[in-house]
Design an enzyme around this catalytic site. Structure first.
Site, PDB file in Angstrom:
ATOM      1  N   GLY A 122      52.808 -14.103   5.298  1.00  0.00           N
ATOM      2  CA  GLY A 122      53.740 -13.514   6.263  1.00  0.00           C
ATOM      3  C   GLY A 122      53.235 -12.187   6.796  1.00  0.00           C
ATOM      4  O   GLY A 122      53.328 -11.905   7.992  1.00  0.00           O
ATOM      5  N   CYS A 131      63.657 -18.721  -2.463  1.00  0.00           N
ATOM      6  CA  CYS A 131      63.470 -17.291  -2.183  1.00  0.00           C
ATOM      7  C   CYS A 131      64.591 -16.457  -2.768  1.00  0.00           C
ATOM      8  O   CYS A 131      64.478 -15.245  -2.864  1.00  0.00           O
ATOM      9  CB  CYS A 131      63.349 -17.060  -0.686  1.00  0.00           C
ATOM     10  SG  CYS A 131      64.553 -17.974   0.265  1.00  0.00           S
ATOM     11  N   GLU A 168      60.400 -14.049   6.748  1.00  0.00           N
ATOM     12  CA  GLU A 168      61.151 -13.961   5.487  1.00  0.00           C
ATOM     13  C   GLU A 168      60.117 -14.196   4.405  1.00  0.00           C
ATOM     14  O   GLU A 168      59.578 -15.285   4.291  1.00  0.00           O
ATOM     15  CB  GLU A 168      62.261 -15.019   5.495  1.00  0.00           C
ATOM     16  CG  GLU A 168      63.321 -14.779   4.438  1.00  0.00           C
ATOM     17  CD  GLU A 168      63.242 -15.821   3.366  1.00  0.00           C
ATOM     18  OE1 GLU A 168      62.481 -15.595   2.401  1.00  0.00           O
ATOM     19  OE2 GLU A 168      63.938 -16.848   3.477  1.00  0.00           O
ATOM     20  N   GLY A 174      57.936 -17.853   4.126  1.00  0.00           N
ATOM     21  CA  GLY A 174      56.850 -18.171   3.210  1.00  0.00           C
ATOM     22  C   GLY A 174      56.467 -16.979   2.369  1.00  0.00           C
ATOM     23  O   GLY A 174      57.285 -16.099   2.112  1.00  0.00           O
ATOM     24  N   SER A 175      55.202 -16.941   1.986  1.00  0.00           N
ATOM     25  CA  SER A 175      54.773 -15.909   1.042  1.00  0.00           C
ATOM     26  C   SER A 175      54.591 -14.554   1.718  1.00  0.00           C
ATOM     27  O   SER A 175      54.370 -14.470   2.924  1.00  0.00           O
ATOM     28  CB  SER A 175      53.450 -16.325   0.395  1.00  0.00           C
ATOM     29  OG  SER A 175      52.395 -16.209   1.331  1.00  0.00           O
TER      30      SER A 175
END
Lengths: 492, 492
Positions: A208, A259, A227, A203-204
C-alpha cells in the site's frame, strides 16, 4: 495479445471516455444499476462461491455471508444516493448587499472525480475485491472503475467482472464504466496514467505504501485511499474465561486474516490466562489464503515466538502441503508491558494470520499513554469493562486516547465482523489508512467526489442538482440574499 | 534563543497538548472565540493596514477590503459551525434484524484531525496569511493551528499573531491553540514532526510541491492541502471594447498577483484587439510584492515577450528601485492556438504578475479539446458568451470540459474577486490544488476533520454530538432498526 502499455492505455481511454456520460446519469438511474449488479451477483452465488472456496481456502459459510454482504452494500449505496443528499448541493443567491461586496449567484455541488483504479484485496474475495466496497462507492459517486484483480483469486475475479459489467451494461450505463485488469505491472502503469484520477487499495502496509508513493509522485498527484494495516488493541479491565474464549474466536476466525483482527489484548497482570490454551486447542486448522501469505505468517510467527520475555500460551501448529499452502491453528503469547516496549521490532508489527499477543499490565493508569506511544494509528480499538467502570468516568482518558488514534472505538464485543451501515468508519490514522477516510459504509462515497462551483450560470448549463426546477428533487441548502449581516452575531 | 529543533519541538508539543481540550469545546464556544478574533482584528485595522502597506506595497483600499474579508470569514465560519451540521453526526440504532447480521449501536461523527501547520502566502497578507482562511477553517474544526509566517510581511505576521492569540486566550480557548513560527527551515522541520496532523499552504507550484512531497514522504504521511497555481483561462465568443477593458482591469489588479488572475483569454480570430493597448496604458505602475517575486516576474515576462509568434499588444514597463523592488505596468501578448501549442514551455506556465496571453481561435468547436489538452487543472475557468449562445446548448461541450478541469466555472464576470460563501469552491485538479479541496468558503472545514465511530458506547463516554440527550442540539441523522429490508427496493 498486444503489449502491456497498449492494453493499459486502452483501458484508461475507455474509462476516460465513460467519465462524462456516467457523471451525467441521475442518482436514481445509477442506484438502479447498482441494484442490478447486486441482483446479478446474488443470482450467481452458488457458482461464485464454489470458485472462491477453491481459490482462497475460505469456508462456505464465511463466503456465503461475505457475498451477501457484498450485494447488500451495493443496495445500501444505491439507497444512499437516490435522495441526492450526498451531493451537498449549495446555492448562494446573488446578493448585492453582501457584507464584503456584491455576491454573485454561486452554486456548488459534489461531482465525480473521474476514473478510479481499485486494487483488490486477497482476504475478502468478494467484499473488498472486484465488486467490493471501493467499487460500490466509486460507481455510486459516478466514477468509472478499473479493478486490478488480486492474483490470489483470478478466476473468481474474471467471472465477477463479467457479471458486474454485464449488469451495468443491461442497466443502460455507458460502455467503459467497469473494467478489470490483471498483473502487478499493469496496475502500476495504470496508476501512473494521467486519466486515472484516484486510487483505492486494501492490503499490506508494504504494498500500500509503495502504491501511495507512486500516486503522490506522479507529475499530477492523485488521492490514494489505501487501507493498509492495523493491530486493533483491546483493553480489558478484567479477563474471565468467557472473555478469553471470545478473544480466541475473534483472533482465529478466517485464520486471523482480517484487518480488524485483535492483535493485542491488554489484561490485568493477575488475570488467569489458562482458558487461552484450551480455547486455542479447540480451533480447527485453517488454510492461509495463499502460499505468499503463509510464508509471511511463518516468519512473523517465528519472530514472535522467539521474542525474549514472551510466554507461549498456545503455540499452535503450522504445516505446509505439497502445493506450498500452509495450514495453521492459533498462536497466542503473553508479555508484560515492559517487554512489549523493549521488543517492538519483533512484537508490534501486524501478524496477518491466527496470532495475537496478550499484554499484562500492573497499573491501568499507564494505559492511555502506552496506547498513544505504541499504537498511533489503527482501524479499531476496544474497551472491555464492567458496567460500573463504564459509568464512573474512570475510562475517560483511555477512551480519549483511543478515539484520537482509531477510526472505530468499541465497547464490549470484538472488532472483527464489520457491519456495513451509514455510521460505520473503517479507516483511521496511518497506517490504518493512507488518509483518514472510511472504506466501509456510505460515508466512503466522499472519497470519489470533488466540489465544483458555478458562478452566474444560466439554468440551461447548470447540473440538474443545482437548477431552480431541481428535476432530481435533491436537497439544496440555500443562502438567501440579505442574510449575511446576521452571521456571527450569535456570539454577541 | 535555543536552537531550531528545540523551538520546533516545543511548538509541536504545545499544539499537541492543546488538541484534546480544544476538540472538546462546543461549536458555540469555538464560534464565539472566532468572532472574538474577528472583533480584535477589526479593532486594530488602522495599525495592521499601515504595517501591511509598507511590507507588501499593496494599496490601502485593497488592504482595507482584504482585512474586512478576513474578519468576515472568521464570522462566517463561526456561523457555519454553531448549528453543528458540519459534524455529520450519524446514529445507527442497534438492529438484531439487520439484513447482513445483527447490527450494533453505531454512532459516527467528524472530529478534528489534530494540530494543523499552515504556510502563509505572500500575496494576501491578511486573507491567506496568519489569520486567513486556512486558520479560520482549522480553528473552526477544532484543530490547534501553527502558522509559518511568510517572510514577505514579518512584522505584520507577528502583530496579527499577537492579536489572534490574545483574543483566543481571552475567549477561554486552551493555551497552545494558536502559534506562529518563522523561517523556512523551521517550517520544514515542523511539517515532518509526528505531532502535526495536516498541512495547508498557499503559494507557488514549486514550493507547494516540495512541501507536499515532504508531507507524503513522512514515516506517517499526512494530508497536505496546497493551493499552488492556476492560469484561469477565459473563453469569449465575442470580444468588444468593454470586455477587453474589463479583462485588463482583472489581469492587472493587485499587479496581477492573484491566484485567480485570468492568464489566458481566448477570442475569435477576427476580434479587434486595439482596446487592449489603450486600457493597459491607462493602468498605473504597481509595486510587486517583494524582490523575489519581482525577479521571477521579470524572467517570465522576458520569456513570453520573446516567444516566437507572439504579437505584443501592450509591452508594459518594468523598473527596479534601489531596494530591489520592481514596479510594473501590464504586459499583454496575442498568439494563435497553433503557436500556443508549439510554444508551451514559454507560454503556458503561470506568470505571477500583470501579464496575460490572448489566444485567437478560428473555430470554436476546437475549444473543448484544446482546453482539456492545455489546461488540465485550474481554480477557475470562465465563459463570456451572448445570451442566445448561453441558451441554445452550443456551449454544452465546452462547459463540460471546464467543469471537469476547474473548481469554479464562471459565466460572465472575471475570476478575480473571490467571494467567501457557503457555495464557494476555491480548489481544483492539480496544480490548482494538491487535492481537490477548497481553501475558501465554509466547505473547506472538511479538510481538517476525520470520521470516528463509536460502537455500543455508554452514553457517558460518547462525544456530546452523539449522545441521546444531544446537549449541543446538533442535527443527528438516524437509521432506525428494521429499516434495512427496504434498502435498494426503490429500484424494483
Amino acid at each position: 495479445m498486444t503489449d502491456t502499455t497498449t492494453v493499459v492505455s486502452e483501458v484508461a481511454a475507455h474509462a476516460a471516455a465513460a467519465a462524462r456520460p456516467f457523471a451525467a446519469t441521475s442518482p436514481s438511474a445509477r442506484g438502479a444499476a447498482l441494484v442490478a449488479v447486486a441482483d446479478a451477483l446474488d443470482a450467481h452465488a452458488a457458482e461464485l462461491i464454489t470458485v472462491a472456496m477453491r481459490e482462497t481456502g475460505l469456508s462456505e459459510p464465511r463466503l456465503t455471508g461475505e457475498l451477501k454482504r457484498t450485494s447488500w452494500q451495493l443496495r445500501l449505496f444505491a439507497d444512499a444516493i437516490v435522495d441526492g443528499s450526498y451531493l451537498d448541493a449549495r446555492i448562494d443567491a446573488a446578493d448585492p448587499a453582501y457584507v464584503i461586496g456584491p455576491r454573485p449567484d454561486l452554486r456548488r455541488v459534489l461531482e465525480p472525480v473521474g476514473p478510479v483504479l481499485n486494487f483488490a484485496a486477497s482476504n475478502f474475495p468478494f467484499a473488498f475485491s472486484v465488486a467490493g466496497g471501493d467499487t460500490a462507492a466509486a460507481l455510486a459517486a459516478g466514477c468509472p472503475v478499473v479493478v486490478k484483480a488480486h492474483s490470489g483469486h483470478p478466476e473468481l475475479s474474471r467471472r465477477t467482472a463479467e457479471i458486474v459489467a454485464g449488469a451495468l451494461d443491461a442497466a443502460g450505463m455507458p460502455a467503459g464504466v467497469f473494467q478489470l485488469i490483471e498483473g502487478q505491472q499493469n496496475g502500476v502503469e495504470l496508476l501512473q496514467d494521467e486519466r486515472i484520477r484516484a486510487g483505492a487499495f486494501t492490503g499490506s502496509t508494504h504494498v500500500g505504501r509503495l502504491l501511495a508513493d507512486i500516486a503522490a509522485a506522479r507529475p499530477r498527484p492523485i488521492p490514494f485511499y489505501g487501507e493498509l494495516g492495523s493491530v486493533n488493541p483491546v483493553y480489558a479491565t478484567y479477563a474471565d474465561a468467557g472473555l478469553l474464549q471470545d478473544f480466541v474466536a475473534s483472533m482465529s476466525g478466517s485464520a486471523g486474516q482480517l484487518c480488524t483482527k485483535p492483535g493485542f489484548l491488554f489484561v490485568p497482570a493477575d488475570a488467569d490466562l489458562s482458558p487461552i490454551a484450551t480455547a486455542a486447542e479447540a480451533v480447527a486448522e485453517h488454510r492461509l489464503l495463499n502460499p505468499g501469505i503463509g510464508r509471511a505468517f511463518e516468519g512473523r510467527r517465528a519472530a514472535v515466538l522467539g521474542a525474549e520475555g514472551a510466554t507461549v500460551l498456545a503455540e499452535g501448529a503450522l504445516r505446509e502441503d505439497e502445493d506450498g499452502q500452509r495450514y495453521a491453528t492459533p498462536t497466542v503469547v503473553a508479555v508484560d508491558l515492559q517487554t512489549l516496549r523493549a521488543h517492538r521490532e519483533e512484537l508490534l508489527e501486524e501478524s496477518f494470520g491466527p496470532l495475537s499477543v496478550i499484554v499484562r499490565y500492573h497499573d491501568a493508569a499507564e494505559l492511555p499513554a502506552a496506547h498513544e506511544e505504541l499504537f498511533p494509528g489503527n482501524l479499531t480499538s476496544t474497551v472491555h469493562a464492567r458496567a460500573a467502570e463504564l459509568a464512573d468516568g474512570s475510562l475517560h482518558q483511555l477512551v480519549g486516547a483511543l478515539a484520537a488514534t482509531s477510526g472505530r472505538v468499541l465497547f464490549g464485543g470484538w472488532p472483527t465482523g464489520v457491519s456495513v451501515t451509514p455510521a460505520m468508519q473503517h479507516g483511521g490514522p496511518y497506517p490504518a489508512t493512507t488518509t483518514d477516510a472510511t472504506s466501509v459504509g456510505t460515508a466512503g462515497i466522499t472519497r470519489f467526489l470533488r466540489g465544483v462551483a458555478y458562478q452566474n450560470a444560466p439554468q440551461e448549463l447548470l447540473p440538474a442538482s443545482l437548477r431552480d426546477d431541481n428535476p432530481w428533487g435533491v436537497p439544496q441548502s440555500f443562502s438567501a440574499a440579505g442574510s449575511s449581516t446576521e452571521w456571527g452575531s450569535f456570539a454577541r
